[in-house]
Design an enzyme around this catalytic site. Sequence first.
Site, mmCIF file in Angstrom:
data_model
loop_
_atom_site.group_PDB
_atom_site.id
_atom_site.type_symbol
_atom_site.label_atom_id
_atom_site.label_comp_id
_atom_site.label_asym_id
_atom_site.label_seq_id
_atom_site.Cartn_x
_atom_site.Cartn_y
_atom_site.Cartn_z
ATOM 1 N N LYS A 57 0.525 -0.997 -0.223
ATOM 2 C CA LYS A 57 0.119 0.129 0.148
ATOM 3 C C LYS A 57 0.651 1.385 0.315
ATOM 4 O O LYS A 57 0.919 1.983 -0.148
ATOM 5 C CB LYS A 57 -1.107 -0.116 1.201
ATOM 6 C CG LYS A 57 -2.018 -0.946 1.137
ATOM 7 C CD LYS A 57 -3.522 -0.536 1.575
ATOM 8 C CE LYS A 57 -4.538 -1.200 1.210
ATOM 9 N NZ LYS A 57 -6.082 -1.400 1.643
ATOM 10 N N LYS A 70 -3.651 -10.102 -6.527
ATOM 11 C CA LYS A 70 -4.939 -9.878 -5.693
ATOM 12 C C LYS A 70 -5.714 -8.681 -6.552
ATOM 13 O O LYS A 70 -5.475 -8.235 -6.465
ATOM 14 C CB LYS A 70 -4.962 -9.800 -4.179
ATOM 15 C CG LYS A 70 -5.719 -10.561 -3.381
ATOM 16 C CD LYS A 70 -6.008 -9.684 -1.829
ATOM 17 C CE LYS A 70 -6.544 -8.223 -1.526
ATOM 18 N NZ LYS A 70 -6.406 -7.920 -0.773
ATOM 19 N N LYS A 94 -10.107 -4.852 -4.158
ATOM 20 C CA LYS A 94 -11.927 -3.388 -3.907
ATOM 21 C C LYS A 94 -11.603 -2.248 -4.319
ATOM 22 O O LYS A 94 -12.079 -0.889 -5.050
ATOM 23 C CB LYS A 94 -13.013 -3.401 -3.270
ATOM 24 C CG LYS A 94 -12.178 -3.489 -1.611
ATOM 25 C CD LYS A 94 -12.926 -2.854 -0.190
ATOM 26 C CE LYS A 94 -13.246 -4.215 0.408
ATOM 27 N NZ LYS A 94 -11.869 -3.881 1.240
HETATM 28 N N1 AQP Z 1 -9.038 -11.647 -2.934
HETATM 29 C C1 AQP Z 1 -9.255 -11.779 -1.818
HETATM 30 N N2 AQP Z 1 -9.718 -13.117 -2.135
HETATM 31 C C2 AQP Z 1 -9.646 -13.452 -0.980
HETATM 32 N N3 AQP Z 1 -9.978 -13.011 0.462
HETATM 33 C C3 AQP Z 1 -9.863 -11.435 0.025
HETATM 34 N N4 AQP Z 1 -10.105 -10.761 1.032
HETATM 35 C C4 AQP Z 1 -9.728 -9.423 0.131
HETATM 36 N N5 AQP Z 1 -9.858 -9.762 -0.429
HETATM 37 C C5 AQP Z 1 -9.702 -10.435 -1.098
HETATM 38 C C6 AQP Z 1 -10.420 -10.678 2.070
HETATM 39 O O1 AQP Z 1 -11.372 -9.946 2.558
HETATM 40 C C7 AQP Z 1 -10.973 -9.250 3.728
HETATM 41 C C8 AQP Z 1 -12.354 -8.536 4.081
HETATM 42 O O2 AQP Z 1 -10.585 -7.248 3.594
HETATM 43 P P1 AQP Z 1 -9.877 -6.061 4.291
HETATM 44 O O3 AQP Z 1 -11.566 -5.740 3.494
HETATM 45 O O4 AQP Z 1 -10.153 -5.799 5.380
HETATM 46 O O5 AQP Z 1 -9.144 -6.296 3.589
HETATM 47 P P2 AQP Z 1 -8.377 -6.200 2.444
HETATM 48 O O6 AQP Z 1 -7.537 -7.779 2.734
HETATM 49 O O7 AQP Z 1 -6.726 -4.871 2.444
HETATM 50 O O8 AQP Z 1 -9.161 -6.216 1.095
HETATM 51 P P3 AQP Z 1 -8.912 -5.225 -0.795
HETATM 52 O O9 AQP Z 1 -10.598 -6.278 -0.906
HETATM 53 O O10 AQP Z 1 -7.634 -5.875 -0.947
HETATM 54 O O11 AQP Z 1 -9.525 -3.839 0.122
HETATM 55 P P4 AQP Z 1 -8.395 -2.756 -0.010
HETATM 56 O O12 AQP Z 1 -8.145 -2.828 -1.966
HETATM 57 O O13 AQP Z 1 -9.027 -1.266 0.092
HETATM 58 O O14 AQP Z 1 -7.592 -3.229 0.346
HETATM 59 C C9 AQP Z 1 -10.367 -10.309 4.183
HETATM 60 O O15 AQP Z 1 -10.161 -11.352 5.083
HETATM 61 C C10 AQP Z 1 -9.305 -10.508 3.226
HETATM 62 O O16 AQP Z 1 -8.018 -11.211 3.777
#
Ligand code: AQP
Length: 331
Positions: free
Chosen positions: A115, A197, A200
């Site tokens: 990040k 990955k 969102k």
């Molecule tokens: N691509 C993924 N595959 C499987 N699990 C995923 N998670 C996120 N992306 C995937 C799981 O979703 C939960 C919530 O995630 P989060 O919102 O706390 O943060 P993150 O992991 O950083 O998710 P994002 O979507 O990638 O958000 P941004 O883009 O804001 O950083 C967690 O259990 C995560 O493992």
Amino acid sequence: MLKDKKVSYSGIQPSGNLTIGNYLGALRNFSQYSDEYQTFYCVVDMHAITVRQVPAELRRRTYETLALYIAAGLDPEKNTLYVQSHVPAHAELAWILNCYTMFGELSRMTQFKDKSAKHSDNINAGLFTYPTLMAADILLYQTDVVPVGVDQKQHVELARDIAGRFNQAYSETFTIPEPIISKSGMKIMSLADPTKKMSKSDENANAVVYILDDKDTIIRKFKRAVTDSDTCVRYGEGKDGINNLMSIYSCVSGKSYDEIEREFEGRGYGDFKLAVGEAVADTLAPVQAEHARLLSDKAYLESVMKNGADTAAYFAQKTLSKVKKKVGFLI
Ligand code: AQP
């Protein structure tokens, strides 16, 4: 730690529209703990502001995320559903735990590295100490299991280290949590770059399938998914795109990779992509319908978050008071 039931805790950031990665890797798995465990599922808005958010969108997505929790099968009568910033104990414990977390440990977190590379104009202290806030989230509730996608495993491991360090310094205070990574859906990859990955916050909307995308959009995105020059639907090295689509299809259909390979023998990628898109859209349709119904009743969502915050605060306070006493604060 004496308690009636084991505790399950997890959270999702309202930092963007939720993706099928969030759904298959995390959200869909939360409800399996509702009967046997005491469960706390949080919309972690304080984590979301480690990256700049548009305030009105953050508010909208906080409601939407809570509605998705319920639509994905979490009954508010059985699960404590709440918003992180409504329970100040999270911030209080995070500060204390910051003093028990090493700079070197935080520097090694891959999410921080990713990040800070992506947001090089805003490498704020919150982004760096995010894992300590996450440790506080988990440890406040004497959590036994944390259902997460594999990308969050490193953070849960850090929470375990912090808890162990604190327990050793002051006697048993925190339960040591276990990350639970579901075999299917552990890491859903981007449709545009299957070595990355699915996130969102990805700026390329075609790389990501959102839980709330309509059927046509879902199918269009899968049709455009990056694959390879082979034509055979099989799992293998160098086939990241197809591997990812097979993993998604397996998650939503319950079919094994062998079954999928047999189903698409002699058929091209076009047929396969269409089948994945349709299966994903069919899986999401009931969640979307329930989400729409819930979102039209804001008063209900507000009552859920208020009751959830009251319950969460009660349990969080018990741990926080103990911690404050142990470190020597006057309480
Ligand atoms: N691509 C993924 N595959 C499987 N699990 C995923 N998670 C996120 N992306 C995937 C799981 O979703 C939960 C919530 O995630 P989060 O919102 O706390 O943060 P993150 O992991 O950083 O998710 P994002 O979507 O990638 O958000 P941004 O883009 O804001 O950083 C967690 O259990 C995560 O493992």
